[in-house]
Design a protein around this motif. Structure first.
Motif, PDB file in Angstrom:
ATOM      1  N   THR A 186       0.761  -1.369   0.233  1.00 36.69           N
ATOM      2  CA  THR A 186       0.059   0.043  -0.081  1.00 36.69           C
ATOM      3  C   THR A 186       0.981   1.359  -0.007  1.00 36.69           C
ATOM      4  OG1 THR A 186      -0.170   0.140   2.418  1.00 36.69           O
ATOM      5  CG2 THR A 186      -1.649  -1.286   1.583  1.00 36.69           C
ATOM      6  N   TRP A 187       0.170   2.371  -0.068  1.00 37.73           N
ATOM      7  CA  TRP A 187       0.883   3.796  -0.065  1.00 37.73           C
ATOM      8  C   TRP A 187       1.076   3.672   1.528  1.00 37.73           C
ATOM      9  CZ3 TRP A 187      -2.243   7.375  -3.322  1.00 37.73           C
ATOM     10  CH2 TRP A 187      -2.214   7.205  -4.776  1.00 37.73           C
ATOM     11  N   PHE A 188       1.875   4.648   1.864  1.00 33.72           N
ATOM     12  CA  PHE A 188       1.764   5.290   3.257  1.00 33.72           C
ATOM     13  C   PHE A 188       0.408   5.853   3.344  1.00 33.72           C
ATOM     14  CE2 PHE A 188       6.514   4.846   3.708  1.00 33.72           C
ATOM     15  CZ  PHE A 188       6.550   4.369   4.825  1.00 33.72           C
ATOM     16  N   HIS A 189      -0.257   5.795   4.531  1.00 29.02           N
ATOM     17  CA  HIS A 189      -1.641   6.233   4.729  1.00 29.02           C
ATOM     18  C   HIS A 189      -1.505   6.272   6.160  1.00 29.02           C
ATOM     19  CE1 HIS A 189      -2.067   1.946   4.662  1.00 29.02           C
ATOM     20  NE2 HIS A 189      -2.819   2.012   5.724  1.00 29.02           N
ATOM     21  N   ILE A 190      -2.786   7.001   6.691  1.00 28.60           N
ATOM     22  CA  ILE A 190      -2.917   7.425   7.988  1.00 28.60           C
ATOM     23  C   ILE A 190      -4.292   7.080   8.503  1.00 28.60           C
ATOM     24  CG2 ILE A 190      -3.274   9.737   9.603  1.00 28.60           C
ATOM     25  CD1 ILE A 190      -1.891  11.446   7.469  1.00 28.60           C
ATOM     26  N   HIS A 191      -4.156   6.344   9.733  1.00 28.98           N
ATOM     27  CA  HIS A 191      -5.397   6.003  10.325  1.00 28.98           C
ATOM     28  C   HIS A 191      -5.557   6.851  11.453  1.00 28.98           C
ATOM     29  CE1 HIS A 191      -5.963   2.028   8.763  1.00 28.98           C
ATOM     30  NE2 HIS A 191      -4.522   2.004   8.486  1.00 28.98           N
ATOM     31  N   SER A 192      -6.451   7.560  11.658  1.00 25.75           N
ATOM     32  CA  SER A 192      -6.868   8.727  12.743  1.00 25.75           C
ATOM     33  C   SER A 192      -8.368   8.586  13.314  1.00 25.75           C
ATOM     34  CB  SER A 192      -6.643   9.971  12.089  1.00 25.75           C
ATOM     35  OG  SER A 192      -7.493  10.652  11.069  1.00 25.75           O
ATOM     36  N   THR A 193      -9.028   7.709  12.641  1.00 26.37           N
ATOM     37  CA  THR A 193     -10.653   7.569  13.205  1.00 26.37           C
ATOM     38  C   THR A 193     -10.839   6.263  13.946  1.00 26.37           C
ATOM     39  OG1 THR A 193     -11.206   8.844  11.301  1.00 26.37           O
ATOM     40  CG2 THR A 193     -12.820   7.534  12.223  1.00 26.37           C
ATOM     41  N   PRO A 194     -11.437   6.215  15.027  1.00 25.74           N
ATOM     42  CA  PRO A 194     -11.855   5.003  15.569  1.00 25.74           C
ATOM     43  C   PRO A 194     -12.244   3.738  14.684  1.00 25.74           C
ATOM     44  CG  PRO A 194     -12.569   6.587  16.976  1.00 25.74           C
ATOM     45  CD  PRO A 194     -12.247   7.163  15.618  1.00 25.74           C
ATOM     46  N   SER A 195     -11.584   2.679  14.784  1.00 25.01           N
ATOM     47  CA  SER A 195     -11.910   1.596  13.625  1.00 25.01           C
ATOM     48  C   SER A 195     -11.990   0.381  14.200  1.00 25.01           C
ATOM     49  CB  SER A 195     -10.542   1.861  12.539  1.00 25.01           C
ATOM     50  OG  SER A 195     -10.719   3.146  12.031  1.00 25.01           O
ATOM     51  N   VAL A 196     -12.696  -0.743  13.608  1.00 28.10           N
ATOM     52  CA  VAL A 196     -12.749  -1.962  13.546  1.00 28.10           C
ATOM     53  C   VAL A 196     -12.215  -2.837  12.447  1.00 28.10           C
ATOM     54  CG1 VAL A 196     -14.078  -4.191  14.025  1.00 28.10           C
ATOM     55  CG2 VAL A 196     -14.538  -2.002  15.188  1.00 28.10           C
ATOM     56  N   PHE A 197     -11.269  -3.770  12.783  1.00 27.41           N
ATOM     57  CA  PHE A 197     -10.615  -4.335  11.578  1.00 27.41           C
ATOM     58  C   PHE A 197     -11.085  -5.767  11.668  1.00 27.41           C
ATOM     59  CE2 PHE A 197      -8.102  -0.857  12.874  1.00 27.41           C
ATOM     60  CZ  PHE A 197      -7.773  -0.516  11.646  1.00 27.41           C
ATOM     61  N   VAL A 198     -11.469  -6.487  10.462  1.00 28.50           N
ATOM     62  CA  VAL A 198     -12.214  -7.593  10.396  1.00 28.50           C
ATOM     63  C   VAL A 198     -11.436  -8.405   9.061  1.00 28.50           C
ATOM     64  CG1 VAL A 198     -14.105  -9.352   9.861  1.00 28.50           C
ATOM     65  CG2 VAL A 198     -14.404  -7.020  11.130  1.00 28.50           C
ATOM     66  N   PRO A 199     -10.465  -9.298   9.553  1.00 28.29           N
ATOM     67  CA  PRO A 199      -9.854 -10.094   8.434  1.00 28.29           C
ATOM     68  C   PRO A 199     -10.526 -11.280   7.831  1.00 28.29           C
ATOM     69  CG  PRO A 199      -8.631  -9.793  10.363  1.00 28.29           C
ATOM     70  CD  PRO A 199      -9.879  -9.493  10.850  1.00 28.29           C
ATOM     71  N   PHE A 200     -10.765 -11.275   6.576  1.00 32.89           N
ATOM     72  CA  PHE A 200     -11.376 -12.636   5.887  1.00 32.89           C
ATOM     73  C   PHE A 200     -10.364 -13.636   5.619  1.00 32.89           C
ATOM     74  CE2 PHE A 200     -13.949  -8.912   5.168  1.00 32.89           C
ATOM     75  CZ  PHE A 200     -15.277  -9.326   5.642  1.00 32.89           C
TER      76      PHE A 200
END
Length: 206
Positions: free
Chosen positions: A53-67
């Motif tokens: 991926t590109w460098f990117h910013i996470h700054s929002t509350p988040s849920v991650f679900v791997p498939f």
């Protein structure tokens, strides 16, 4: 592997040689916004083997679900690359408050990485939201409650008067969603997701 649903009430190294300017995660090309409303922004993420991926910013509350079960490597800003095994169905939450994360991710496995990044855009404030359901609890905090739905709950458990919900079918047979008020029906298959509006009354069957 047992079929699992996560519900909210989310080969070799081939790295980029240059550093791409960091962007918000929702603007990173492999994070595709597929559901966006007042409450959530669901980003469907596919990363082929050897891709980064590109460098990117996470700054929002988040849920991650791997498939998928995928070996990845990630490089946080001003840190070294680190590898991690992503496990299908092992969802997690991160508030990114007050911190944020700037990183890029590489798929160092032989198969594609598929994950949902569900950003929580606003707080849904209701008494019923805080009332626990009868499904096995995965995690619970002030923004998100996540459950694991197993086979024995599908046909007999009606959910109603809840906040916005995202359902992710990680593995298993087809699952059928039925809205008990509108009689709307949807079919879910492994690797898919479903957004359910606040206040809906529904059940799952198979």
């Amino acid at each position: 592997m047992d079929r699992k649903i996560v519900a909210l009430l989310i080969t070799g190294f081939l790295f980029l040689t240059g550093v791409t300017a960091q962007v918000p995660v929702s603007e990173e090309p492999r994070h595709i916004p597929v559901v966006v409303n007042n409450y959530i922004r669901l980003l469907d993420v596919w990363l082929p083997p050897g891709d980064t991926t590109w460098f990117h910013i996470h700054s929002t509350p988040s849920v991650f679900v791997p498939f998928t079960n995928t070996l990845i490597a990630s490089e946080a800003e001003e840190e070294d690359w680190a590898t991690e095994q992503i496990v299908a169905g092992k969802a997690w939450y991160r508030s990114f408050t007050p911190d944020s994360l700037v990183h890029r991710v590489a798929n160092v496995d032989s198969a594609a990485l598929h994950v949902s990044d569900i950003e929580i855009l606003s707080y849904y404030d209701t008494v019923n939201y805080r009332r626990k359901l009868y499904f096995p609890l995965l995690f619970d905090n002030d923004r998100v409650t996540a459950y694991n739905l197993t086979r024995k709950y599908y046909a007999t458990s009606i959910v109603q008067d809840r906040g916005p919900i995202v359902v992710a079918l990680v593995s298993g047979d087809l699952v059928y969603y039925t809205n008990t008020v509108t009689n709307q029906k949807s079919i879910m298959k492994a690797g898919s997701y479903l957004y359910i509006d606040p206040g809906s009354s529904f059940y799952f069957s198979f």
